[in-house]
Design an enzyme around this catalytic site. Structure first.
Site, PDB file in Angstrom:
ATOM      1  N   ARG A   1     -15.533  -5.553  -0.028  1.00  0.00           N
ATOM      2  CA  ARG A   1     -14.571  -5.257   1.006  1.00  0.00           C
ATOM      3  C   ARG A   1     -13.987  -3.982   0.973  1.00  0.00           C
ATOM      4  O   ARG A   1     -13.339  -3.703   0.008  1.00  0.00           O
ATOM      5  CB  ARG A   1     -13.631  -6.306   1.511  1.00  0.00           C
ATOM      6  N   VAL A   2     -14.044  -3.095   2.045  1.00  0.00           N
ATOM      7  CA  VAL A   2     -13.324  -1.888   1.672  1.00  0.00           C
ATOM      8  C   VAL A   2     -12.533  -1.797   3.340  1.00  0.00           C
ATOM      9  O   VAL A   2     -12.850  -1.915   4.420  1.00  0.00           O
ATOM     10  CB  VAL A   2     -14.613  -0.770   2.058  1.00  0.00           C
ATOM     11  N   GLY A   3     -11.451  -1.365   2.911  1.00  0.00           N
ATOM     12  CA  GLY A   3     -10.350  -1.288   4.136  1.00  0.00           C
ATOM     13  C   GLY A   3     -10.284   0.065   4.684  1.00  0.00           C
ATOM     14  O   GLY A   3     -11.158   0.764   4.528  1.00  0.00           O
ATOM     15  N   ASP A   4      -9.141   0.308   5.592  1.00  0.00           N
ATOM     16  CA  ASP A   4      -8.799   1.341   6.165  1.00  0.00           C
ATOM     17  C   ASP A   4      -8.980   2.633   5.361  1.00  0.00           C
ATOM     18  O   ASP A   4      -9.009   3.754   5.939  1.00  0.00           O
ATOM     19  CB  ASP A   4      -7.924   1.324   7.496  1.00  0.00           C
TER      20      ASP A   4
ATOM     21  N   GLY B   1      -6.235  -3.612   7.584  1.00  0.00           N
ATOM     22  CA  GLY B   1      -7.250  -2.455   7.558  1.00  0.00           C
ATOM     23  C   GLY B   1      -8.411  -2.689   8.740  1.00  0.00           C
ATOM     24  O   GLY B   1      -8.748  -1.537   9.227  1.00  0.00           O
TER      25      GLY B   1
ATOM     26  N   THR C   1       0.692  -1.183   0.074  1.00  0.00           N
ATOM     27  CA  THR C   1       0.107  -0.153   0.011  1.00  0.00           C
ATOM     28  C   THR C   1       0.761   1.152  -0.045  1.00  0.00           C
ATOM     29  O   THR C   1       1.951   1.120   0.386  1.00  0.00           O
ATOM     30  CB  THR C   1      -0.859   0.362   1.262  1.00  0.00           C
TER      31      THR C   1
ATOM     32  N   THR D   1      -0.812   2.203   6.925  1.00  0.00           N
ATOM     33  CA  THR D   1      -0.832   0.771   6.233  1.00  0.00           C
ATOM     34  C   THR D   1      -0.822  -0.328   7.206  1.00  0.00           C
ATOM     35  O   THR D   1      -0.246  -0.446   8.388  1.00  0.00           O
ATOM     36  CB  THR D   1       0.410   0.666   5.351  1.00  0.00           C
ATOM     37  N   GLY D   2      -1.485  -1.582   6.760  1.00  0.00           N
ATOM     38  CA  GLY D   2      -1.559  -2.769   7.594  1.00  0.00           C
ATOM     39  C   GLY D   2      -2.644  -3.523   7.524  1.00  0.00           C
ATOM     40  O   GLY D   2      -3.786  -3.142   6.636  1.00  0.00           O
TER      41      GLY D   2
HETATM   42  N1  ASP Z   1      -4.564  -1.264   4.963  1.00  0.00           N
HETATM   43  C1  ASP Z   1      -4.797  -1.715   3.716  1.00  0.00           C
HETATM   44  C2  ASP Z   1      -6.305  -2.408   3.640  1.00  0.00           C
HETATM   45  O1  ASP Z   1      -6.445  -2.929   4.653  1.00  0.00           O
HETATM   46  C3  ASP Z   1      -3.734  -2.983   3.151  1.00  0.00           C
HETATM   47  C4  ASP Z   1      -2.221  -2.597   3.421  1.00  0.00           C
HETATM   48  O2  ASP Z   1      -1.953  -1.403   3.918  1.00  0.00           O
HETATM   49  O3  ASP Z   1      -1.487  -3.476   3.341  1.00  0.00           O
HETATM   50  O4  ASP Z   1      -6.760  -2.180   2.847  1.00  0.00           O
END
Ligand code: ASP
Length: 352
Positions: free
Chosen positions: A247-250, A273, A219, A270-271
């Site tokens: 699916r929607v992330g953070d 989400g 990301t 990042t991580g």
């Molecule tokens: N945070 C992102 C998500 O969950 C993924 C990532 O940062 O690797 O969509």
């Protein structure tokens, strides 16, 4: 005789005072020199948390370092020339979206259905305006569409079909959905599917799920403080590999993965989400500073190392003074930072 002695005494005193004055002036100058001058502009960039740089090939390390260096230089140039933090973060993220090495734009991860669905957000800390898109499949640079949501609509977040219709009305470059696909990402998704299958069987047998360490996906994000004192943040991603429909992330959730407020700080995360959403991670840092009197370092480290305990990720942050913090709890997080005081660093992981 008395007069001569008096005159000598007076001259001695005058000489002493002059020497003392000189010494004080010198001390003052020294302390002025010691005080670091105010940061005029600052920029931080990340290329995603996860993985372990020790296991990356030399080529992977070199290309990630090169991309982070190029990205931070793009933003630094805009800021040094007096440009806005919004332009800097948008241009940096566009560059990274166009680079197939990262999980944003071309090179995004695959959904369980074999598609690439992209999320992005941008925030202007000078007025709390923000724009985001989720689940777009034909917009070459989702970050630029997110900026248009901010400037051309009264809304904050547009999703999938609606975001595509909005893109039809705006001048943004469109591509065939196949443009985003890369072979490496397809293989990643196949591995993720195998693990999901094994875990389904384990759960049916009453066994604990296999927990794969959060691997590197890439990301991207950028935060900048410009010469006008304005903070901006931008983040873009393909999300998590093998993610479910819709699916929607953070990343496009303001306050979770992206946040900026001139009065406090700007953040891009990042991580995992879902966990960043549960804890409103980016806003949590800002709230700890605003209401708890914590410094940027203290607040961001608390969120990454305490609040998100057990879940992997990282964040890049700049406060209104130009202080920088880039904590992560994985082994790797390609990142770069630069400011007007000569700071310039590009790093991959924790071992450096
Ligand atoms: N945070 C992102 C998500 O969950 C993924 C990532 O940062 O690797 O969509």
């Amino acid at each position: 005789m008395k007069t001569t002695r008096f005159l000598f005494g007076l001259m001695f005193l005058l000489g002493l005072t002059a020497t003392l004055n000189k010494a004080t002036a010198h001390e003052e100058k020294k302390s002025e020199e010691k005080k670091p001058s105010k940061v005029e502009y600052a920029i931080v960039v990340h290329g995603g948390a996860g993985g372990n740089p020790a296991s990356w090939s030399d080529r992977q390390k070199e290309t990630r370092i090169a991309a982070m260096t190029e990205a931070v230089n793009i933003g630094k140039k805009i800021l040094a020339e007096g440009g806005t933090s919004l332009d800097a973060v948008e241009q940096v993220v566009r560059y990274l979206e166009n680079n197939p090495m990262f999980n944003a734009g071309r090179g995004a991860v695959f959904t369980a259905a074999g598609k690439n669905e992209l999320d992005a957000a941008i925030m202007d800390g000078s007025n709390m305006k923000c724009g985001a898109v989720a689940g777009v499949t034909t917009v070459k640079n989702p970050i630029s569409l997110a900026r248009k949501v901010m400037t051309e609509t009264k809304h904050v977040l547009l999703i999938s079909g609606g975001a595509e219709t909005f893109a039809d009305e705006m001048e943004v470059e469109r591509v065939d959905p196949d443009y985003f696909k890369t072979r490496g990402r397809k293989e990643e998704q196949e591995r993720a599917q195998e693990i999901d299958k094994i875990n389904a069987q384990r759960l049916a047998q009453g066994l604990p799920e296999l927990k794969e360490k959060y691997s590197y996906v890439g990301t991207v994000g950028c935060v900048a403080l410009d010469k006008h004192g304005n903070l901006a943040a931008a983040t873009s991603t393909g999300g998590m590999s093998n993610k479910k429909y819709g699916r929607v992330g953070d990343v496009p959730i303001i306050g979770a993965g992206t946040f900026a407020d001139n009065r406090i700080c700007g953040i891009s995360c990042t991580g995992h989400g879902e966990e960043f959403i549960r804890h409103s991670a980016a806003h949590e840092v800002s709230a700890m500073m605003k209401y708890g009197g914590k410094s940027l370092q203290e607040a961001s480290n608390a969120v990454i190392h305490e609040t998100l305990k057990g879940f992997d990720g990282g964040m890049i942050c700049i406060d209104k003074e130009g202080n920088i913090s880039m904590p992560f709890n994985t082994r790797g997080m390609p990142r770069a930072a630069a400011d007007s005081n000569g700071l310039f660093e590009v790093k991959l992981g924790i071992e450096e």
